[in-house]
Design a protein around this motif. Sequence first.
Motif, PDB file in Angstrom:
ATOM      1  N   TYR A 231       0.842  -1.201   0.000  1.00  0.00           N
ATOM      2  CA  TYR A 231       0.000   0.000   0.000  1.00  0.00           C
ATOM      3  C   TYR A 231       0.881   1.258   0.000  1.00  0.00           C
ATOM      4  N   GLU A 232       0.563   2.199  -0.860  1.00  0.00           N
ATOM      5  CA  GLU A 232       1.297   3.458  -0.938  1.00  0.00           C
ATOM      6  C   GLU A 232       0.499   4.544  -0.207  1.00  0.00           C
ATOM      7  N   PRO A 233       0.987   5.010   0.951  1.00  0.00           N
ATOM      8  CA  PRO A 233       0.239   6.025   1.714  1.00  0.00           C
ATOM      9  C   PRO A 233       0.022   7.303   0.898  1.00  0.00           C
ATOM     10  N   ILE A 234      -1.184   7.817   0.999  1.00  0.00           N
ATOM     11  CA  ILE A 234      -1.538   9.047   0.292  1.00  0.00           C
ATOM     12  C   ILE A 234      -1.899  10.153   1.275  1.00  0.00           C
ATOM     13  N   ALA A 235      -2.769   9.834   2.212  1.00  0.00           N
ATOM     14  CA  ALA A 235      -3.315  10.854   3.108  1.00  0.00           C
ATOM     15  C   ALA A 235      -2.283  11.378   4.105  1.00  0.00           C
ATOM     16  N   VAL A 236      -1.478  10.491   4.698  1.00  0.00           N
ATOM     17  CA  VAL A 236      -0.496  10.928   5.699  1.00  0.00           C
ATOM     18  C   VAL A 236       0.497  11.935   5.116  1.00  0.00           C
ATOM     19  N   PRO A 237       1.121  11.662   3.952  1.00  0.00           N
ATOM     20  CA  PRO A 237       2.014  12.676   3.376  1.00  0.00           C
ATOM     21  C   PRO A 237       1.315  14.001   3.086  1.00  0.00           C
ATOM     22  N   GLU A 238       0.067  13.934   2.639  1.00  0.00           N
ATOM     23  CA  GLU A 238      -0.678  15.172   2.366  1.00  0.00           C
ATOM     24  C   GLU A 238      -0.907  15.953   3.666  1.00  0.00           C
ATOM     25  N   ALA A 239      -1.230  15.230   4.733  1.00  0.00           N
ATOM     26  CA  ALA A 239      -1.458  15.892   6.029  1.00  0.00           C
ATOM     27  C   ALA A 239      -0.183  16.556   6.539  1.00  0.00           C
ATOM     28  N   LEU A 240       0.939  15.877   6.384  1.00  0.00           N
ATOM     29  CA  LEU A 240       2.213  16.468   6.795  1.00  0.00           C
ATOM     30  C   LEU A 240       2.499  17.757   6.028  1.00  0.00           C
ATOM     31  N   GLU A 241       2.204  17.728   4.743  1.00  0.00           N
ATOM     32  CA  GLU A 241       2.413  18.926   3.932  1.00  0.00           C
ATOM     33  C   GLU A 241       1.495  20.052   4.389  1.00  0.00           C
ATOM     34  N   MET A 242       0.266  19.715   4.753  1.00  0.00           N
ATOM     35  CA  MET A 242      -0.694  20.729   5.210  1.00  0.00           C
ATOM     36  C   MET A 242      -0.200  21.442   6.461  1.00  0.00           C
ATOM     37  N   VAL A 243       0.433  20.694   7.379  1.00  0.00           N
ATOM     38  CA  VAL A 243       0.886  21.318   8.631  1.00  0.00           C
ATOM     39  C   VAL A 243       2.328  21.815   8.527  1.00  0.00           C
ATOM     40  N   GLY A 244       2.877  21.727   7.326  1.00  0.00           N
ATOM     41  CA  GLY A 244       4.205  22.298   7.094  1.00  0.00           C
ATOM     42  C   GLY A 244       5.348  21.482   7.615  1.00  0.00           C
TER      43      GLY A 244
END
Length: 247
Positions: A231-244
């Motif tokens: 499985y390739e995580p999608i949401a966690v990396p996006e969340a990290l980017e959102m919080v900088g």
Amino acid sequence: MSRKVLVPHITKVELPEARQAIPHVHAYLRERILDGTLRPGTKLSQVSLAEQLGVSRTPLREVLRMLQEEGLVQIEPNQRTRVSMLDPRELDEIYASRIVLESLAVAMTVGNFDADARQQAAEQLTAMRVAAEAGETERWFVIHSAFHRTVTCGASDTMQKQLRQLADRCVRYIRIYQGGEPNSWHKAGDQEHAQILSALEEGTKAVARARMASHLAHTALKVLSDTSPDYEPIAVPEALEMVGVRD
């Protein structure tokens, strides 16, 4: 006559009184799912389950409905009930939600983290270490939840409730991680918890936010890699980017 199929590893629940059946049975079945006794995909016959638990089917139906709302069981249209399967996408999205919301909560706590809260968090950190070294997993989880509430105590009760609901959905996955690394699963988290506490004590909002986000992301990505390596995580990396946060 058809043979009754018993639900594995389920025993009668001792109730202080009949009207308290729902909370006690809910707590019992919830724990059996979270600790892996009732494995993903296990069929839950309401007839057999009610008899094994020593309760009537009316409170059991309400308990199963509650577990369904928590995402722990699935009730099909024909009323067949199964323990929910593990879903890597679900875990990815739950942790992404936690990263965004809990990072906000810890940032809101900076400036409101008084001496009492600092002492409480430090004591909880020590108690977690003692429980982990002693192999007291259940006790560790209780203290761990309390620690996260303490370091986000600047958030409102409404936000705290949302955080607890998200955290509860993660427990089943974390226990799989623990089972794979019985002697070392707690070490990375212990260091990260201490870093979060240090940032709160120093009053550095950006650092506290980043450390909380990184801590949650590390746990999510480790569990995902262990349980669903394809499985390739999608949401966690996006969340990290959102919080900088670059992880």
